[in-house]
Scaffold this motif. Structure first.
Motif, short mmCIF file in Angstrom:
data_model
loop_
_atom_site.label_atom_id
_atom_site.label_comp_id
_atom_site.label_asym_id
_atom_site.label_seq_id
_atom_site.Cartn_x
_atom_site.Cartn_y
_atom_site.Cartn_z
N MET A 1 0.85 -1.16 0.00
CA MET A 1 0.00 0.00 0.00
C MET A 1 0.90 1.23 0.00
O MET A 1 1.84 1.32 0.76
N SER A 2 0.60 2.17 -0.83
CA SER A 2 1.40 3.39 -0.89
C SER A 2 0.99 4.35 0.22
O SER A 2 -0.09 4.24 0.80
N LEU A 3 1.85 5.30 0.45
CA LEU A 3 1.56 6.34 1.43
C LEU A 3 0.27 7.07 1.08
O LEU A 3 -0.54 7.38 1.95
N VAL A 4 0.06 7.32 -0.20
CA VAL A 4 -1.15 8.03 -0.65
C VAL A 4 -2.39 7.23 -0.27
O VAL A 4 -3.36 7.78 0.30
N LYS A 5 -2.36 5.95 -0.53
CA LYS A 5 -3.51 5.09 -0.20
C LYS A 5 -3.74 5.06 1.31
O LYS A 5 -4.88 5.11 1.76
N GLN B 1 17.31 -14.42 -0.89
CA GLN B 1 18.00 -13.15 -0.72
C GLN B 1 17.54 -12.16 -1.79
O GLN B 1 17.27 -10.99 -1.49
N GLY B 2 17.43 -12.63 -3.02
CA GLY B 2 16.92 -11.78 -4.10
C GLY B 2 15.49 -11.34 -3.84
O GLY B 2 15.10 -10.22 -4.16
N TRP B 3 14.70 -12.24 -3.27
CA TRP B 3 13.31 -11.93 -2.95
C TRP B 3 13.24 -10.78 -1.94
O TRP B 3 12.42 -9.87 -2.08
N TYR B 4 14.11 -10.79 -0.95
CA TYR B 4 14.12 -9.71 0.04
C TYR B 4 14.55 -8.39 -0.59
O TYR B 4 14.02 -7.34 -0.26
N ILE B 5 15.49 -8.43 -1.50
CA ILE B 5 15.89 -7.21 -2.21
C ILE B 5 14.70 -6.67 -3.00
O ILE B 5 14.43 -5.47 -3.01
N ARG B 6 13.96 -7.55 -3.65
CA ARG B 6 12.78 -7.13 -4.40
C ARG B 6 11.72 -6.52 -3.48
O ARG B 6 11.13 -5.48 -3.79
N LEU B 7 11.51 -7.12 -2.31
CA LEU B 7 10.55 -6.57 -1.35
C LEU B 7 10.96 -5.19 -0.87
O LEU B 7 10.13 -4.29 -0.72
N VAL B 8 12.26 -5.00 -0.65
CA VAL B 8 12.75 -3.68 -0.24
C VAL B 8 12.50 -2.67 -1.37
O VAL B 8 12.07 -1.54 -1.11
N PRO C 1 4.46 -3.34 1.96
CA PRO C 1 4.72 -4.56 1.20
C PRO C 1 5.43 -5.64 2.02
O PRO C 1 5.16 -6.83 1.83
N LEU C 2 6.28 -5.24 2.95
CA LEU C 2 6.94 -6.24 3.80
C LEU C 2 5.94 -6.92 4.72
O LEU C 2 5.98 -8.14 4.88
N THR C 3 5.07 -6.14 5.31
CA THR C 3 4.13 -6.74 6.25
C THR C 3 3.05 -7.54 5.54
O THR C 3 2.59 -8.54 6.06
N GLU C 4 2.68 -7.13 4.34
CA GLU C 4 1.63 -7.85 3.62
C GLU C 4 2.16 -9.04 2.83
O GLU C 4 1.47 -10.04 2.69
N PHE D 1 15.35 -2.90 5.35
CA PHE D 1 16.22 -4.02 5.73
C PHE D 1 16.17 -4.23 7.24
O PHE D 1 16.11 -5.36 7.71
N ASP D 2 16.17 -3.12 7.99
CA ASP D 2 16.09 -3.23 9.44
C ASP D 2 14.78 -3.88 9.89
O ASP D 2 14.76 -4.64 10.86
N HIS D 3 13.70 -3.61 9.18
CA HIS D 3 12.42 -4.23 9.49
C HIS D 3 12.51 -5.75 9.31
O HIS D 3 12.02 -6.51 10.16
#
Length: 173
Positions: A1-5, A82-89, A100-103, A150-152
């Motif tokens: 979800m974006s900040l706008v949403k 590892q690539g998946w986490y980079i994509r999520l970031v 996106p990380l939490t969802e 990344f810290d999250h």
């Protein structure tokens, strides 16, 4: 979800228009769009390089680990994640939110890795290595945009929530 949403949904839940402060947040978000797109593009185009460099760094720190056991299937699986986490970031950078990380990405991580027999402490260290490589690649200003995400992930893997206790009928606990 974006900040706008998020701003719109919060205002709608309270049956009001966005506040002037919320409008300024949206303006700042829109003005930072080119920067966020550039950072996400850099992460995407350097994903393989980041994973390879982070893996080498991780294996120096944790030489005895499933991804460094000589089993190419385990190595490939770990590097895929590892690539998946980079994509999520990158998704988070684009959205301007950790949503996106939490969802998508942090639910069930602990259980998945434990069920696969992968030590969580190793994953925490692997994500730290990815973070360090991303920071070096991006430079200080752009790294400040990705570091919280990344810290999250590190926080979620380090402290995955309250343990689940099962009542087995005994009263002596």
């Amino acid at each position: 979800m974006s900040l706008v949403k998020q701003v719109i949904e919060n205002a709608d839940e309270q049956m009001r228009y966005p506040t002037p402060g919320e409008i300024r947040m949206i303006q700042k978000f829109c003005h930072s769009g080119d920067k966020r797109i550039r950072i996400a593009t850099v992460l995407a185009s350097n994903q393989n390089r980041l994973v390879e460099k982070a893996s080498q760094k991780f294996w120096k720190r944790c030489p005895i680990t499933p991804s460094n056991s000589g089993n190419m299937r385990k190595t490939a699986s770990c590097q895929r994640d590892q690539g998946w986490y980079i994509r999520l970031v990158a998704y988070c950078v684009l959205a301007g939110s950790e949503q996106p990380l939490t969802e998508i990405g942090t639910v069930g991580m602990q259980q998945m890795y434990e069920s696969l027999g992968i030590p969580l402490s190793n994953w925490v260290e692997a994500v730290r290595c990815i973070k360090e490589e991303a920071q070096a690649l991006l430079g200080d200003e752009d790294a400040a945009e990705v570091t919280p995400y990344f810290d999250h992930i590190i926080q979620t893997l380090s402290f995955p929530g309250a343990p689940y206790f099962m009542n087995d009928g005994r009263l002596d606990w």
